[in-house]
Structures are given as C-alpha cells and as structure tokens.
Design a protein around this motif. Structure first.
Motif, mmCIF file in Angstrom:
data_model
loop_
_atom_site.group_PDB
_atom_site.id
_atom_site.type_symbol
_atom_site.label_atom_id
_atom_site.label_comp_id
_atom_site.label_asym_id
_atom_site.label_seq_id
_atom_site.Cartn_x
_atom_site.Cartn_y
_atom_site.Cartn_z
ATOM 1 N N GLN A 191 16.279 1.750 -3.519
ATOM 2 C CA GLN A 191 15.587 2.013 -4.790
ATOM 3 C C GLN A 191 14.468 1.007 -5.031
ATOM 4 O O GLN A 191 13.340 1.384 -5.367
ATOM 5 C CB GLN A 191 16.583 1.971 -5.950
ATOM 6 N N VAL A 197 11.498 1.732 -2.553
ATOM 7 C CA VAL A 197 10.606 2.850 -2.882
ATOM 8 C C VAL A 197 9.817 2.548 -4.153
ATOM 9 O O VAL A 197 8.659 2.976 -4.285
ATOM 10 C CB VAL A 197 11.367 4.191 -3.001
ATOM 11 N N ASP A 198 10.408 1.793 -5.088
ATOM 12 C CA ASP A 198 9.652 1.399 -6.281
ATOM 13 C C ASP A 198 8.478 0.498 -5.895
ATOM 14 O O ASP A 198 7.366 0.655 -6.410
ATOM 15 C CB ASP A 198 10.560 0.659 -7.265
ATOM 16 N N THR A 199 8.729 -0.438 -4.992
ATOM 17 C CA THR A 199 7.659 -1.328 -4.530
ATOM 18 C C THR A 199 6.576 -0.546 -3.794
ATOM 19 O O THR A 199 5.377 -0.747 -4.023
ATOM 20 C CB THR A 199 8.233 -2.419 -3.604
ATOM 21 N N SER A 259 5.825 2.554 -4.190
ATOM 22 C CA SER A 259 5.105 3.378 -5.162
ATOM 23 C C SER A 259 3.981 2.598 -5.818
ATOM 24 O O SER A 259 2.859 3.095 -5.978
ATOM 25 C CB SER A 259 6.081 3.901 -6.226
ATOM 26 N N ARG A 260 4.268 1.361 -6.187
ATOM 27 C CA ARG A 260 3.230 0.528 -6.809
ATOM 28 C C ARG A 260 2.155 0.140 -5.806
ATOM 29 O O ARG A 260 0.964 0.152 -6.124
ATOM 30 C CB ARG A 260 3.862 -0.717 -7.429
ATOM 31 N N TYR A 269 9.541 8.870 -2.142
ATOM 32 C CA TYR A 269 10.864 9.490 -2.052
ATOM 33 C C TYR A 269 11.539 9.072 -0.744
ATOM 34 O O TYR A 269 10.871 8.866 0.267
ATOM 35 C CB TYR A 269 10.754 11.020 -2.050
ATOM 36 N N THR A 296 16.634 9.164 -3.103
ATOM 37 C CA THR A 296 16.028 8.155 -3.971
ATOM 38 C C THR A 296 14.600 8.546 -4.316
ATOM 39 O O THR A 296 13.853 8.991 -3.449
ATOM 40 C CB THR A 296 16.021 6.774 -3.272
ATOM 41 N N SER A 323 11.118 7.126 -6.577
ATOM 42 C CA SER A 323 10.552 5.932 -7.210
ATOM 43 C C SER A 323 10.510 6.073 -8.728
ATOM 44 O O SER A 323 10.356 7.161 -9.277
ATOM 45 C CB SER A 323 9.135 5.669 -6.669
ATOM 46 N N ARG A 324 10.621 4.925 -9.372
ATOM 47 C CA ARG A 324 10.536 4.856 -10.835
ATOM 48 C C ARG A 324 9.230 4.153 -11.192
ATOM 49 O O ARG A 324 9.169 2.935 -11.246
ATOM 50 C CB ARG A 324 11.740 4.090 -11.383
ATOM 51 N N ASN A 325 8.197 4.941 -11.366
ATOM 52 C CA ASN A 325 6.872 4.410 -11.651
ATOM 53 C C ASN A 325 6.191 5.356 -12.637
ATOM 54 O O ASN A 325 5.688 6.411 -12.233
ATOM 55 C CB ASN A 325 6.069 4.290 -10.350
#
Length: 262
Positions: free
Chosen positions: A93, A96-98, A100-101, A108, A121, A123-125
């Motif tokens: 998690q 993929v968040d990193t 995404s940024r 994904y 998973t 990303s949370r962005n």
C-alpha cells in the motif's frame, strides 16, 4: 573467460535483471567486496551497459556503494537482521501510494490467483483518483491494462480456460470486441513489456501495466491517467517498469538476507 551475453532487440525480463544483479553481487563478494564496473561486467559475463544499469540500481537500493567509480559491497548477500532494503519494507500500500505521487497517476497492484484477476491494492491519492470499477475487473481482464498484462503471463491453456469463462466483449468503442481479435493482439504483444491501453475499459482513461512474475505467481503493477494526458503514457510505463525492477531486486536480497532462496 566466459562469453558475454548478447544484447537482443528486446528488453530483459524483470526476473532476468534480478538474476544478473545477483551475479554482479556474487562477483563483488568473490573480489573481496570491491571492483570496477568493467571488471564486474567481464567476470559476470554481462555487457558493460547492462552492468552499469544494474550497479546503479544496486547503489540506489543501498546494497552497493560507488566510491569514485569503485563499487563496494555494503554488506554480504546473506545479511544479518535489520539490514533489509527500504522499498519492500514499506509494504504494497505504501509503495503504490509513493508511486502514485511520483508518477502523478493512479497506481494499482493486481495478481492472478485461483483462476481470477484480483485487484489487491489501489493508491490513495486524492489528486489522482483511481478508475471506478463500473464493470467487474475479474470479468473484464481483456479490457484493462492490468488484466491484459496478467493474461499474457499465463500458459495458453490457462488463458483459454479464463477467456472461456469470461468472454471477450466490448465495453467501449475502443475495446477489442471479439475473442479472435483479442487472441491476435496477444500473439503480437511482447510478453514482458509494458501493456498500454487507451479508453478500452473506461472512456476518458488511459492505462499501462508492467508484469511481475515471481515463481508461479503472476502479478502486475498498473497506472491510469486521463486520456487527455495520453502522450505521457509511454514514458510513465517505462518509469513504472524501472521501479518494479528495483523492487524485485531489493526483494530478492531481502529474501536472501532471511536465509531463503529467492
């Protein structure tokens, strides 16, 4: 003296890159922990550009240090506790968040398990929201980049069985609409290269996916951006593949540090 590997017209697979990196690390150990790129390339039977690329990755992962052109082993292949590499330790998690940024895209992580595509998973962005699952991802692997990448990794019999259960259908005007057409596309798509798709699953969205195969498990890392930014897609896919390669190399040495075979 061993013969050098020949450079082919296709890029090496991620697993091949990992194996080559292991060979470089092995040669460093044999040399007492230090050596030049030319020495290591010759002794590992690798083309010099390949050795440079992998050494840069190993330096990035903190496994090797570059002292004015002399590469030094930071620690042996089988290291003690607490010497793991940084990216895998983050967890999927956080990774993929990193990504995404860094890539300015939704990211994904998907796997093929028990005969189905599983989106594990996302990303949370908020700046780059993921594609909404308006049609079941499991049943529409032929239409999205992550699914296409996973299908390419399957054996022909396994892929046939999947597509017999989840038939090829058109989701948008850009989707391949028939099984025959989809089979022809897969036959001409390099198995280990990034997969690109433009508005095949969702209108207004362009996607790319990179395959990762470890053992018998098929997985893929994918990204999506607005279709209006489609000119960025190829460059983003190449960067995504480079990061996936780094993680596989790091994970291989993390496993080795725990005393297991990669």
């Amino acid at each position: 003296m061993p013969h050098h590997e020949r450079e082919s017209g296709t890029a090496p697979t991620l697993i091949q890159s990992v194996r080559r990196a292991v060979r470089l690390m092995d040669q460093l150990e044999r040399r007492g922990g230090t050596g030049s790129a030319k020495q290591l390339a010759r002794e590992a039977a690798l083309p010099l550009p390949t050795a440079y690329h992998l050494l840069r990755t190993l330096v990035h992962e903190g496994l090797v240090r570059n002292d004015s052109g002399a590469y030094r082993l930071v620690s042996p292949l089988r290291r003690g506790p607490g010497c793991g590499t940084h990216e895998p330790a983050l967890g999927i998690q956080a990774w993929v968040d990193t990504l995404s940024r860094e890539l300015d895209a939704a990211v994904y992580f998907a796997r093929y398990l028990d005969g189905e595509v599983r989106l594990d998973t996302v990303s949370r962005n908020p700046a780059r929201p993921p594609v909404g699952e308006w049609a079941d991802f499991r049943a529409t692997a032929h239409a999205h980049a992550a699914g296409q990448s996973l299908l390419l990794q399957l054996e022909p019999e396994q892929r046939d069985e999947h597509l017999n259960r989840h038939r090829v259908t058109a989701l948008t005007a850009h989707t391949v609409a028939t099984r025959g057409e989809f089979d022809r596309r897969l036959a001409t798509t390099p198995r280990r290269r990034p997969v690109l798709e433009h508005q095949e699953y969702a209108l207004g969205t362009a996607c790319a996916a990179v395959p990762i195969t470890v053992g018998t498990a098929a997985a893929a890392v994918a990204l999506s951006i607005p279709a209006a930014e489609g000119a960025r897609l190829r460059g983003l896919a190449d960067r995504l593949q480079e990061r996936a390669e780094r993680v596989l190399i790091a994970q291989t040495f993390a496993v080795a540090a725990a005393g297991h075979e990669p």
